[in-house]
Design an enzyme around this catalytic site. Sequence first.
Site, PDB file in Angstrom:
ATOM      1  N   HIS A   1      32.691  43.059  43.486  1.00 29.31           N
ATOM      2  CA  HIS A   1      31.623  44.036  43.214  1.00 29.31           C
ATOM      3  C   HIS A   1      30.349  43.724  44.013  1.00 29.31           C
ATOM      4  O   HIS A   1      29.465  43.040  43.508  1.00 29.31           O
ATOM      5  CB  HIS A   1      31.216  43.963  41.741  1.00 29.31           C
ATOM      6  CG  HIS A   1      32.251  44.409  40.773  1.00 29.31           C
ATOM      7  ND1 HIS A   1      32.296  45.678  40.268  1.00 29.31           N
ATOM      8  CD2 HIS A   1      33.260  43.734  40.190  1.00 29.31           C
ATOM      9  CE1 HIS A   1      33.302  45.779  39.413  1.00 29.31           C
ATOM     10  NE2 HIS A   1      33.902  44.619  39.350  1.00 29.31           N
TER      11      HIS A   1
ATOM     12  N   CYS B   1      37.047  47.058  43.001  1.00 26.72           N
ATOM     13  CA  CYS B   1      37.747  46.522  41.831  1.00 26.72           C
ATOM     14  C   CYS B   1      38.681  47.567  41.209  1.00 26.72           C
ATOM     15  O   CYS B   1      39.717  47.862  41.794  1.00 26.72           O
ATOM     16  CB  CYS B   1      36.734  45.966  40.841  1.00 26.72           C
ATOM     17  SG  CYS B   1      37.480  44.789  39.709  1.00 26.72           S
TER      18      CYS B   1
ATOM     19  N   GLY C   1      35.460  49.233  36.798  1.00 23.95           N
ATOM     20  CA  GLY C   1      35.490  49.704  35.421  1.00 23.95           C
ATOM     21  C   GLY C   1      36.881  49.444  34.899  1.00 23.95           C
ATOM     22  O   GLY C   1      37.456  48.402  35.185  1.00 23.95           O
ATOM     23  N   GLU C   2      37.424  50.408  34.215  1.00 21.50           N
ATOM     24  CA  GLU C   2      38.790  50.276  33.712  1.00 21.50           C
ATOM     25  C   GLU C   2      39.647  51.295  34.462  1.00 21.50           C
ATOM     26  O   GLU C   2      39.487  52.495  34.267  1.00 21.50           O
ATOM     27  CB  GLU C   2      38.779  50.499  32.200  1.00 21.50           C
ATOM     28  CG  GLU C   2      40.074  50.152  31.515  1.00 21.50           C
ATOM     29  CD  GLU C   2      40.608  48.772  31.871  1.00 21.50           C
ATOM     30  OE1 GLU C   2      39.833  47.794  31.853  1.00 21.50           O
ATOM     31  OE2 GLU C   2      41.807  48.674  32.185  1.00 21.50           O
ATOM     32  N   SER C   3      40.538  50.794  35.313  1.00 21.63           N
ATOM     33  CA  SER C   3      41.268  51.717  36.197  1.00 21.63           C
ATOM     34  C   SER C   3      42.132  52.708  35.422  1.00 21.63           C
ATOM     35  O   SER C   3      42.300  53.849  35.856  1.00 21.63           O
ATOM     36  CB  SER C   3      42.108  50.935  37.204  1.00 21.63           C
ATOM     37  OG  SER C   3      43.050  50.124  36.549  1.00 21.63           O
TER      38      SER C   3
ATOM     39  N   GLU D   1      27.978  45.704  44.439  1.00 19.22           N
ATOM     40  CA  GLU D   1      26.863  46.394  43.767  1.00 19.22           C
ATOM     41  C   GLU D   1      26.245  45.548  42.664  1.00 19.22           C
ATOM     42  O   GLU D   1      25.195  45.909  42.135  1.00 19.22           O
ATOM     43  CB  GLU D   1      27.330  47.761  43.243  1.00 19.22           C
ATOM     44  CG  GLU D   1      28.131  47.764  41.947  1.00 19.22           C
ATOM     45  CD  GLU D   1      29.582  47.289  42.092  1.00 19.22           C
ATOM     46  OE1 GLU D   1      29.972  46.818  43.182  1.00 19.22           O
ATOM     47  OE2 GLU D   1      30.322  47.372  41.092  1.00 19.22           O
TER      48      GLU D   1
ATOM     49  N   ILE E   1      35.233  40.399  38.544  1.00 19.84           N
ATOM     50  CA  ILE E   1      35.328  40.570  37.092  1.00 19.84           C
ATOM     51  C   ILE E   1      36.711  41.117  36.751  1.00 19.84           C
ATOM     52  O   ILE E   1      37.031  42.256  37.077  1.00 19.84           O
ATOM     53  CB  ILE E   1      34.243  41.540  36.562  1.00 19.84           C
ATOM     54  CG1 ILE E   1      32.852  41.040  36.964  1.00 19.84           C
ATOM     55  CG2 ILE E   1      34.343  41.683  35.044  1.00 19.84           C
ATOM     56  CD1 ILE E   1      31.756  42.061  36.761  1.00 19.84           C
ATOM     57  N   ARG E   2      37.513  40.290  36.130  1.00 20.40           N
ATOM     58  CA  ARG E   2      38.917  40.671  35.845  1.00 20.40           C
ATOM     59  C   ARG E   2      39.493  41.408  37.048  1.00 20.40           C
ATOM     60  O   ARG E   2      40.075  42.498  36.936  1.00 20.40           O
ATOM     61  CB  ARG E   2      39.013  41.504  34.567  1.00 20.40           C
ATOM     62  CG  ARG E   2      38.461  40.761  33.357  1.00 20.40           C
ATOM     63  CD  ARG E   2      38.669  41.516  32.061  1.00 20.40           C
ATOM     64  NE  ARG E   2      40.090  41.668  31.784  1.00 20.40           N
ATOM     65  CZ  ARG E   2      40.663  42.816  31.409  1.00 20.40           C
ATOM     66  NH1 ARG E   2      39.952  43.908  31.290  1.00 20.40           N
ATOM     67  NH2 ARG E   2      41.936  42.846  31.146  1.00 20.40           N
TER      68      ARG E   2
ATOM     69  N   ARG F   1      46.821  43.795  39.153  1.00 17.20           N
ATOM     70  CA  ARG F   1      45.646  43.885  38.280  1.00 17.20           C
ATOM     71  C   ARG F   1      45.391  42.576  37.553  1.00 17.20           C
ATOM     72  O   ARG F   1      46.322  41.820  37.306  1.00 17.20           O
ATOM     73  CB  ARG F   1      45.855  44.980  37.226  1.00 17.20           C
ATOM     74  CG  ARG F   1      45.923  46.363  37.787  1.00 17.20           C
ATOM     75  CD  ARG F   1      46.150  47.365  36.679  1.00 17.20           C
ATOM     76  NE  ARG F   1      45.048  47.370  35.723  1.00 17.20           N
ATOM     77  CZ  ARG F   1      45.123  47.905  34.506  1.00 17.20           C
ATOM     78  NH1 ARG F   1      46.237  48.436  34.089  1.00 17.20           N
ATOM     79  NH2 ARG F   1      44.079  47.887  33.710  1.00 17.20           N
TER      80      ARG F   1
HETATM   81  N1  GLN Z   1      40.662  44.841  35.211  1.00 19.41           N
HETATM   82  C1  GLN Z   1      40.189  46.151  35.528  1.00 19.41           C
HETATM   83  C2  GLN Z   1      41.338  47.119  35.748  1.00 19.41           C
HETATM   84  O1  GLN Z   1      42.440  46.742  35.815  1.00 19.41           O
HETATM   85  C3  GLN Z   1      39.298  46.132  36.751  1.00 19.41           C
HETATM   86  C4  GLN Z   1      38.075  45.345  36.465  1.00 19.41           C
HETATM   87  C5  GLN Z   1      36.857  45.803  37.219  1.00 19.41           C
HETATM   88  O2  GLN Z   1      36.801  46.883  37.784  1.00 19.41           O
HETATM   89  N2  GLN Z   1      35.831  44.983  37.163  1.00 19.41           N
HETATM   90  O3  GLN Z   1      41.123  48.280  35.819  1.00 19.41           O
END
Ligand code: GLN
Length: 189
Positions: free
Chosen positions: A172, A81, A49-51, A174, A135-136, A108
């Site tokens: 990921h 992630c 997600g977004e850390s 999942e 993903i990113r 990150r």
């Molecule tokens: N780029 C996100 C972060 O820095 C992590 C991306 C993800 O969990 N898919 O939090």
Amino acid sequence: MAGKKIGILAMQGAFLEHQQALSRCGAEPVLVRTARDLEAVEGLIIPGGESTTIGKLMKIFGLDSLIIERVKEGMPIWGTCAGMILLAKEIADSQQPHLGLMDIKVKRNAYGRQVESFETDLEVEGIGQTRGVFIRAPYVEEVWGGTKILSTYLDKIIMVQEGNNMLATAFHPELTTELDVHKYFLAMA
Ligand code: GLN
């Protein structure tokens, strides 16, 4: 592993996908949003997600110190992630709130813009071949202490384990149909 109560931190991010994967493994997934939810579980997954967001919400809900306490007592934890970022002791160029549990330094959004997201086959120690969705994604820049590298991709560390209760993946599992990393974690729990 059947019936094991495994929590998924459900503040933000891809927690529903972990819930489905755990159910498919025969475990009992529990979405964790409160201290009471956390008390009931035998292991915890911190999803992608977004850390920064997950970190802030964990603090607001007072879950950060409780999670740290449980993990120090031996509760298994796995971060995917953003979850990997939150588990790290060090995050390059960031002072964001995090748990600081694993002897790793992460970077990150470490894959440049061109390849922000990709999917590939990976070789993982103790598992064999599996599929990874990035993903990113972060990668691990440095490990120390007792942290073991379980997988690398293009010379970057993307999966690590510390002791017998802490696991982190930059990718990921999942979001694929494979369950092997979930099964690996359940065996730790
Ligand atoms: N780029 C996100 C972060 O820095 C992590 C991306 C993800 O969990 N898919 O939090």
